[in-house]
Write an enzyme that holds these catalytic residues in place. Structure first.
Site, PDB file in Angstrom:
ATOM      1  N   ILE A 126      55.828   8.979  31.807  1.00 17.90           N
ATOM      2  CA  ILE A 126      56.388  10.316  32.045  1.00 17.90           C
ATOM      3  C   ILE A 126      57.750  10.160  32.714  1.00 17.90           C
ATOM      4  CG2 ILE A 126      54.220  11.629  32.086  1.00 17.90           C
ATOM      5  CD1 ILE A 126      54.095  11.400  35.067  1.00 17.90           C
ATOM      6  N   ASP A 127      58.577  11.183  32.621  1.00 18.56           N
ATOM      7  CA  ASP A 127      59.936  11.124  33.174  1.00 18.56           C
ATOM      8  C   ASP A 127      59.914  10.873  34.673  1.00 18.56           C
ATOM      9  OD1 ASP A 127      60.651  11.969  30.645  1.00 18.56           O
ATOM     10  OD2 ASP A 127      61.017  14.046  31.234  1.00 18.56           O
ATOM     11  N   ARG A 128      61.036  10.353  35.151  1.00 18.87           N
ATOM     12  CA  ARG A 128      61.199  10.101  36.584  1.00 18.87           C
ATOM     13  C   ARG A 128      60.886  11.353  37.417  1.00 18.87           C
ATOM     14  NH1 ARG A 128      65.000   7.174  40.134  1.00 18.87           N
ATOM     15  NH2 ARG A 128      65.918   6.149  38.327  1.00 18.87           N
TER      16      ARG A 128
END
Length: 244
Positions: free
Chosen positions: A73-75
């Site tokens: 998942i994104d930062r």
């Protein structure tokens, strides 16, 4: 020779663990894999350090399997991530993802009301690595990949909608850019949404809430869920009792 992963902290928020898999709640702001701004701290490095301390990962052993993430998942998105402790489990999980047998559910808050309370959206996504952002097109182009995003409006309050989103494809920034493309950006998304930070909001309101899959070892259908970050819960509390 000290291993890089030993420089990462070992604190991870474990949702579930057995001899094959490890599910953790990733905090917003932490990268899952090293990137060019990497300073020895990433989710995978923390997991490797944790398993090294437990004696379940020894990089000095010949043919040692390096613990690896099956999803990412994104930062700036928090939520559930699954790691494999051995090669066979990683192979099984990767196959499940490829066959779309691993269901991924997100919660998000959008800046709008939706005409359709349930829908499956299809578009074409183009990734720009240099800018670390993506672009959406309504038709297939040379560098695009198809994306499918299914949503359900759980509740509405004022101009806000709380959605459950199921990712039918898993592309970079998919939910964020798909929502912005059809109109309502996500609350707190400074890249695809509002350039001005929302007062009192310390993150984007997108959370990897649950994973559902057939357990590689037991064959049972399992669902693992992950609590919302505090700032997300604060927004829900501020919006008051939902309508619908």
């Amino acid at each position: 020779d000290e291993y890089d992963f030993l420089k990462a902290p070992t604190n991870i928020d474990i949702i579930y663990e057995d001899e094959n898999i490890l599910l953790v709640n990733k905090k917003p702001g932490l990268i899952v894999h090293p990137d060019e701004t990497y300073h020895f701290d990433s989710l995978i490095a923390r997991i490797q350090h944790y398993l090294y301390k437990k004696g379940e990962y020894n990089p000095q052993k010949e043919n040692s399997f390096i613990p690896a993430l099956a999803n990412r998942i994104d930062r700036n998105t928090g939520g559930i991530v699954i790691a494999a402790k051995n090669a066979e489990t990683l192979r099984i999980l990767n196959q499940k993802i490829k066959n779309r047998e691993l269901k991924k559910f997100y919660l998000c808050i959008a800046y709008s009301k939706f005409k359709k309370k349930d829908d499956t959206l299809t578009a074409y996504l183009e990734k720009n690595e240099k800018q670390n952002r993506v672009y959406i097109h309504n038709s297939q182009m040379e560098n695009t990949k198809i994306i499918k995003t299914k949503y359900h409006v759980i509740a509405e309050k004022g101009n806000f909608s709380l959605l459950e989103v199921e990712l039918l494809t898993g592309r970079t920034h998919q939910i964020r850019v798909h929502m912005a493309h059809i109109g309502p950006p996500l609350l707190g998304d400074l890249v695809y949404g509002h350039k001005r930070p929302e007062k009192g909001l310390s993150g984007q309101c997108l959370h990897a809430r649950a994973l559902r899959f057939i357990h590689p070892r037991t064959g049972a259908l399992v669902t693992f869920t992950c609590p919302l970050p505090d700032y997300f819960q604060d927004v829900l509390a501020r919006l008051g009792p939902p309508v619908g």
